[in-house]
Scaffold this motif. Structure first.
Motif, PDB file in Angstrom:
ATOM      1  N   ILE A 115       0.839  -1.198   0.000  1.00 13.99           N
ATOM      2  CA  ILE A 115       0.000   0.000   0.000  1.00 13.99           C
ATOM      3  C   ILE A 115       0.871   1.244   0.000  1.00 13.99           C
ATOM      4  O   ILE A 115       0.623   2.210  -0.733  1.00 13.99           O
ATOM      5  CB  ILE A 115      -0.938  -0.006   1.222  1.00 13.99           C
ATOM      6  CG1 ILE A 115      -1.854  -1.229   1.193  1.00 13.99           C
ATOM      7  CG2 ILE A 115      -1.763   1.271   1.285  1.00 13.99           C
ATOM      8  CD1 ILE A 115      -2.676  -1.412   2.448  1.00 13.99           C
ATOM      9  N   THR A 116       1.916   1.224   0.829  1.00 17.83           N
ATOM     10  CA  THR A 116       2.811   2.371   0.913  1.00 17.83           C
ATOM     11  C   THR A 116       3.638   2.524  -0.364  1.00 17.83           C
ATOM     12  O   THR A 116       3.726   3.611  -0.942  1.00 17.83           O
ATOM     13  CB  THR A 116       3.747   2.223   2.122  1.00 17.83           C
ATOM     14  OG1 THR A 116       2.968   2.056   3.314  1.00 17.83           O
ATOM     15  CG2 THR A 116       4.643   3.439   2.271  1.00 17.83           C
ATOM     16  N   LEU A 117       4.245   1.429  -0.815  1.00 18.90           N
ATOM     17  CA  LEU A 117       5.111   1.497  -1.997  1.00 18.90           C
ATOM     18  C   LEU A 117       4.345   1.883  -3.252  1.00 18.90           C
ATOM     19  O   LEU A 117       4.883   2.585  -4.124  1.00 18.90           O
ATOM     20  CB  LEU A 117       5.800   0.153  -2.214  1.00 18.90           C
ATOM     21  CG  LEU A 117       6.869  -0.247  -1.191  1.00 18.90           C
ATOM     22  CD1 LEU A 117       7.362  -1.663  -1.468  1.00 18.90           C
ATOM     23  CD2 LEU A 117       8.040   0.738  -1.219  1.00 18.90           C
ATOM     24  N   SER A 118       3.085   1.441  -3.365  1.00 14.61           N
ATOM     25  CA  SER A 118       2.317   1.726  -4.576  1.00 14.61           C
ATOM     26  C   SER A 118       2.164   3.225  -4.814  1.00 14.61           C
ATOM     27  O   SER A 118       2.035   3.684  -5.960  1.00 14.61           O
ATOM     28  CB  SER A 118       0.931   1.069  -4.498  1.00 14.61           C
ATOM     29  OG  SER A 118       0.146   1.651  -3.472  1.00 14.61           O
ATOM     30  N   ASN A 119       2.182   4.006  -3.727  1.00 21.34           N
ATOM     31  CA  ASN A 119       2.012   5.448  -3.882  1.00 21.34           C
ATOM     32  C   ASN A 119       3.199   6.116  -4.563  1.00 21.34           C
ATOM     33  O   ASN A 119       3.075   7.230  -5.067  1.00 21.34           O
ATOM     34  CB  ASN A 119       1.749   6.084  -2.517  1.00 21.34           C
ATOM     35  CG  ASN A 119       0.354   5.806  -2.025  1.00 21.34           C
ATOM     36  OD1 ASN A 119      -0.606   6.451  -2.413  1.00 21.34           O
ATOM     37  ND2 ASN A 119       0.227   4.805  -1.161  1.00 21.34           N
ATOM     38  N   PHE A 120       4.354   5.445  -4.574  1.00 19.58           N
ATOM     39  CA  PHE A 120       5.509   6.004  -5.270  1.00 19.58           C
ATOM     40  C   PHE A 120       5.338   5.956  -6.785  1.00 19.58           C
ATOM     41  O   PHE A 120       6.035   6.681  -7.511  1.00 19.58           O
ATOM     42  CB  PHE A 120       6.780   5.261  -4.867  1.00 19.58           C
ATOM     43  CG  PHE A 120       7.281   5.629  -3.499  1.00 19.58           C
ATOM     44  CD1 PHE A 120       8.136   6.696  -3.313  1.00 19.58           C
ATOM     45  CD2 PHE A 120       6.879   4.910  -2.381  1.00 19.58           C
ATOM     46  CE1 PHE A 120       8.589   7.047  -2.047  1.00 19.58           C
ATOM     47  CE2 PHE A 120       7.330   5.242  -1.106  1.00 19.58           C
ATOM     48  CZ  PHE A 120       8.184   6.319  -0.941  1.00 19.58           C
ATOM     49  N   VAL A 121       4.445   5.096  -7.277  1.00 21.09           N
ATOM     50  CA  VAL A 121       4.265   4.986  -8.733  1.00 21.09           C
ATOM     51  C   VAL A 121       2.812   5.191  -9.160  1.00 21.09           C
ATOM     52  O   VAL A 121       2.458   4.921 -10.306  1.00 21.09           O
ATOM     53  CB  VAL A 121       4.764   3.607  -9.241  1.00 21.09           C
ATOM     54  CG1 VAL A 121       6.263   3.489  -9.101  1.00 21.09           C
ATOM     55  CG2 VAL A 121       4.076   2.458  -8.517  1.00 21.09           C
ATOM     56  N   LYS A 122       1.952   5.697  -8.272  1.00 20.82           N
ATOM     57  CA  LYS A 122       0.569   5.974  -8.680  1.00 20.82           C
ATOM     58  C   LYS A 122       0.491   7.128  -9.662  1.00 20.82           C
ATOM     59  O   LYS A 122      -0.409   7.196 -10.501  1.00 20.82           O
ATOM     60  CB  LYS A 122      -0.295   6.282  -7.450  1.00 20.82           C
ATOM     61  CG  LYS A 122      -0.885   5.054  -6.798  1.00 20.82           C
ATOM     62  CD  LYS A 122      -1.864   5.439  -5.703  1.00 20.82           C
ATOM     63  CE  LYS A 122      -2.487   4.195  -5.093  1.00 20.82           C
ATOM     64  NZ  LYS A 122      -3.430   4.549  -3.999  1.00 20.82           N
ATOM     65  N   LEU A 123       1.394   8.090  -9.524  1.00 24.14           N
ATOM     66  CA  LEU A 123       1.508   9.219 -10.454  1.00 24.14           C
ATOM     67  C   LEU A 123       0.230  10.042 -10.560  1.00 24.14           C
ATOM     68  O   LEU A 123      -0.012  10.711 -11.578  1.00 24.14           O
ATOM     69  CB  LEU A 123       1.920   8.721 -11.851  1.00 24.14           C
ATOM     70  CG  LEU A 123       3.196   7.873 -11.912  1.00 24.14           C
ATOM     71  CD1 LEU A 123       3.495   7.470 -13.342  1.00 24.14           C
ATOM     72  CD2 LEU A 123       4.378   8.602 -11.289  1.00 24.14           C
TER      73      LEU A 123
END
Length: 440
Positions: free
Chosen positions: A54-62
């Motif tokens: 959940i946390t890491l996905s926000n780095f590439v949600k753009l």
């Protein structure tokens, strides 16, 4: 808002909130099982591992989820084109990030996942494309799908955890596998539902993708700063202390964050309406939703203050009594952040994400700085104080700017008036009228 629109907003919000309350009840059951069967140490690792995608996905949600809503509601983009782009981006960006994190798994295990079995990292990273896709597909007013997306994982998780932990006694690794299977299954179901109304195609429109990326870049910074703000304390506890303290803090945080179900439900329904509304109407809707949401949240928070400690001891056992104080200390910040979750929707709907970025960035800096000082001194109580201060700061920044730009004063946005109370009385009267008469 006109009366029919108000009625629809209330119905949609009530539906989303009802689904979230059902999910909450089931989620508490799952949390109790994991806490009691895993113990504080492994419960802390479970928390860190399940938060990781959940946390890491926000780095590439753009900023794609916000761009999806904006381009469909304001620019008239095809739902099929938007959904197809979302599919490509989710698996391209998520798969690439999963591979990078797998190569860096040794560093993660040494610094933030201390004591976690290496085998548990693989299923967690597999989730990254699916977590991204769920976020991307939450763009339209698909509230039935959204409600299913809230309830289904908790139902499946409760059943799965009961089998894995209570019956089969598989421990932490089994709990992680169950979580992975649940998220993958729900995401596949959601993709099939989207495909029925917005057919997924293997096409790519560079012009649309470029425009969406441009808009999303602003929301990206906002979402990244906001997510790190919400999650960084738990990773800093894992880094500065140990998984046992993460386990205690997870119980406190998860229970307190249930309060945000109220603002999350209203904000989820509100955002598509704001994106399609004129600025004056958007401000009026936002102000009304803020004061009603805050009123209800404060009432529930008082119940937490009175009975939250008892609930923790009854549900999780005396082993988790250390979670009571942090839960109480963070309550003021949780109440304030309920405003933040609504006000960010207003600024994003008007393409004013720079205000959200400033608020989230300032709050993140405060949170990291205070955690770095307070956690070594006061442990998880210090982390809770940092949470309360930083959450309140973020909300106050948005509130001041909203009041200045909208013309709706701070008092009108925060406090319900006589007309609002009359509305509650009328609603209560209607509900009494619907209730069956008592038997003689």
């Amino acid at each position: 808002m006109a009366e029919p629109r108000v009625g629809r907003f209330v119905r949609d919000s009530a539906g989303v909130f009802g689904a979230q309350m059902l999910a909450t009840g089931l989620g508490v059951g799952t949390s109790v099982i994991t806490a009691r069967m895993l113990g504080p140490h492994d419960r802390g690792l479970y928390q860190l591992l399940t938060l990781l995608p959940i946390t890491l996905s926000n780095f590439v949600k753009l900023g794609i989820p916000q761009a999806n809503v904006y381009f469909m509601r304001r620019r008239g983009a095809s739902g099929s084109d938007v959904a197809s782009h979302s599919l490509w981006l989710a698996f391209g960006l998520g798969g690439g990030l999963a591979l990078a994190c797998y190569l860096a798994r040794g560093w993660l295990l040494a610094h933030f996942l201390k004591g976690a079995p290496p085998i548990t990292v693989i299923p967690v990273l597999v989730l990254l494309p699916f977590v991204l896709l769920q976020g991307f597909f939450s763009a339209e007013e698909r509230f039935r799908e959204y409600n299913f997306q809230q309830v289904a994982p908790t139902v499946l998780g409760l059943v799965g955890m009961a089998i894995a932990l209570v019956w089969l006694r598989t421990g932490l690794a089994g709990a992680i596998v169950i979580q992975t299977l649940v998220v993958v299954g729900v995401t596949v179901w959601l993709a099939l539902r989207v495909h029925r109304t917005a057919p997924l195609r293997l096409t790519w429109r560079p012009e649309l993708a470029r425009d969406m990326m441009t808009f999303g870049s602003k929301s990206y910074l906002q979402t990244l700063a906001s997510t790190l703000h919400f999650r960084i304390d738990q990773y800093m506890i894992g880094f500065l202390l140990d998984p046992v303290q993460v386990g205690f803090y997870a119980v406190a945080t998860n229970l307190a964050l249930l309060l945000l179900r109220i603002s999350d439900a209203t904000g989820t329904v509100l955002y598509p309406r704001l994106a399609a509304a004129g600025e004056r109407d958007a401000h009026a809707q936002t102000s009304a939703v803020c004061r009603h949401t805050l009123f209800i949240t404060v009432l529930v928070a008082l119940g937490y203050e009175l009975f939250g400690g008892l609930a923790i001891r009854l549900l999780f056992g005396e082993r988790y009594a250390a979670a009571v104080l942090p839960m109480r200390l963070m309550l003021p910040g949780i109440v304030m952040i309920s405003l933040y979750l609504i006000l960010t929707r207003n600024f994003t709907s008007r393409n004013r994400q720079e205000v959200n970025i400033a608020a989230a960035g300032a709050a993140l800096a405060i949170n990291v700085g205070l955690n770095w000082v307070l956690i070594p001194r006061w442990g998880i109580a210090g982390a809770a104080v940092s949470t309360a201060v930083s959450y309140s700061t973020a909300a106050l920044i948005l509130l001041v700017v909203f009041a200045r730009e909208s013309g709706y004063g701070i008092a009108k946005t925060l406090f319900i008036g006589r007309a609002d109370l009359d509305g509650y009385r009328q609603l209560a009267a209607r509900m009494r009228g619907l209730a069956p008469a008592p038997a003689d």
